[in-house]
Design a protein around this motif. Structure first.
Motif, PDB file in Angstrom:
ATOM      1  N   GLU A 190       4.428  -4.038 -11.682  1.00  0.00           N
ATOM      2  CA  GLU A 190       4.156  -5.406 -11.239  1.00  0.00           C
ATOM      3  C   GLU A 190       5.093  -6.396 -11.941  1.00  0.00           C
ATOM      4  N   ALA A 205       2.809 -12.169   2.583  1.00  0.00           N
ATOM      5  CA  ALA A 205       1.491 -11.895   1.997  1.00  0.00           C
ATOM      6  C   ALA A 205       1.331 -10.413   1.684  1.00  0.00           C
ATOM      7  N   ALA A 206       1.923  -9.561   2.532  1.00  0.00           N
ATOM      8  CA  ALA A 206       1.825  -8.109   2.306  1.00  0.00           C
ATOM      9  C   ALA A 206       2.442  -7.728   0.968  1.00  0.00           C
ATOM     10  N   TRP A 207       3.524  -8.414   0.592  1.00  0.00           N
ATOM     11  CA  TRP A 207       4.159  -8.128  -0.698  1.00  0.00           C
ATOM     12  C   TRP A 207       3.274  -8.593  -1.846  1.00  0.00           C
ATOM     13  N   GLU A 208       2.728  -9.793  -1.741  1.00  0.00           N
ATOM     14  CA  GLU A 208       1.842 -10.310  -2.790  1.00  0.00           C
ATOM     15  C   GLU A 208       0.652  -9.376  -3.000  1.00  0.00           C
ATOM     16  N   ASP A 209       0.051  -8.917  -1.907  1.00  0.00           N
ATOM     17  CA  ASP A 209      -1.104  -8.015  -1.999  1.00  0.00           C
ATOM     18  C   ASP A 209      -0.706  -6.697  -2.663  1.00  0.00           C
ATOM     19  N   MET A 210       0.442  -6.167  -2.245  1.00  0.00           N
ATOM     20  CA  MET A 210       0.915  -4.892  -2.798  1.00  0.00           C
ATOM     21  C   MET A 210       1.141  -4.987  -4.305  1.00  0.00           C
ATOM     22  N   SER A 212      -0.061  -7.145  -6.479  1.00  0.00           N
ATOM     23  CA  SER A 212      -1.317  -7.342  -7.214  1.00  0.00           C
ATOM     24  C   SER A 212      -2.089  -6.034  -7.335  1.00  0.00           C
ATOM     25  N   GLU A 213      -2.117  -5.264  -6.246  1.00  0.00           N
ATOM     26  CA  GLU A 213      -2.873  -4.004  -6.257  1.00  0.00           C
ATOM     27  C   GLU A 213      -2.246  -2.990  -7.202  1.00  0.00           C
ATOM     28  N   LYS A 216      -2.963  -3.427 -10.886  1.00  0.00           N
ATOM     29  CA  LYS A 216      -4.302  -3.070 -11.364  1.00  0.00           C
ATOM     30  C   LYS A 216      -4.436  -1.590 -11.713  1.00  0.00           C
TER      31      LYS A 216
END
Length: 225
Positions: A190, A205-210, A212-213, A216
């Motif tokens: 990350e 948004a798909a990049w931001e979600d990826m 962040s996931e 974690k």
């Protein structure tokens, strides 16, 4: 046959115009940063852009960077402009020597190097300038032999057109120099991705979600290419 490994640090260098034209012939448009937008990256001491010059012509190029704090590198791209000159091994060897020197100056042994590698089953429609060494199937096999492995998550990246589109024909891969390295911390991935793509204002948004996931996850496995 001789080639020179020459660093480019300004867009006014005539070799840069050669290199940018070569990129346009080899890569799809969404993978090529506009000419003028190269000014700052080239002048950034942390970004290393080198060309292979043969008989006065740019026949290959590579861009990469080294992050001292995490002791990792990133290969932005490697371009082979024509077959039969040994451009790929020439660039790989000189890049490796340069990175090892940077790591040594940092008092460390290089941990490894990230790279985005085309998935040939998703990117096979690209002809890559008709240069067969750039064919996604060939490149993936060569990089697998060099030791690259893909990180175990579905990868997208922001288009270099800076239009907020998601590009999904590549895997994020890593070449680990330690024989026991079988995974990477999600937090490292990350951190790397957020820093690497900070230059692009428009991110899907798909990049931001990826990102962040993956951040974690405790560890992300390295899988065969």
């Amino acid at each position: 046959m001789t080639m020179d490994y020459t660093r480019i640090t300004h867009i006014d260098d005539p070799l840069f115009a050669d290199m940018h034209a070569l990129m346009g012939r080899i890569f799809p448009p969404e993978e090529v940063l506009e000419f003028e937008l190269w000014r700052e990256p080239l002048e950034d001491p942390g970004i290393r852009v080198f060309v292979a010059v043969h008989e006065g012509r740019v026949v290959g190029a590579t861009e990469y960077r080294y992050y001292e704090d995490d002791n990792v590198a990133m290969t932005d791209f490697t371009i082979i402009g024509e077959p039969g000159l040994g451009i790929g091994p020439f660039l790989a060897q000189h890049r490796q020597q340069d990175l090892q020197q940077l790591a040594t100056a940092n008092g460390k042994e290089l941990f490894g190097m990230f790279a985005e590698i085309y998935d040939p089953y998703r990117a096979e429609r690209h002809e890559f300038g008709g240069v067969k060494p750039m064919d996604p199937f060939v490149r993936r096999e060569v990089l697998a032999h060099l030791g690259y492995r893909k990180l175990d998550f579905t990868y997208v990246h922001p288009s270099w057109n800076n239009d907020g589109e998601a590009v999904s024909e590549l895997d994020l891969c890593f070449l680990a120099y330690g024989v026991n390295t079988q995974s990477l911390p999600g937090a490292l991935i990350e951190k790397f991705l957020r820093r690497y793509y900070a230059v692009l204002a428009q991110k899907p948004a798909a990049w931001e979600d990826m990102v962040s996931e993956v951040g974690k996850r405790q560890q992300v496995a390295l899988l065969p290419l």
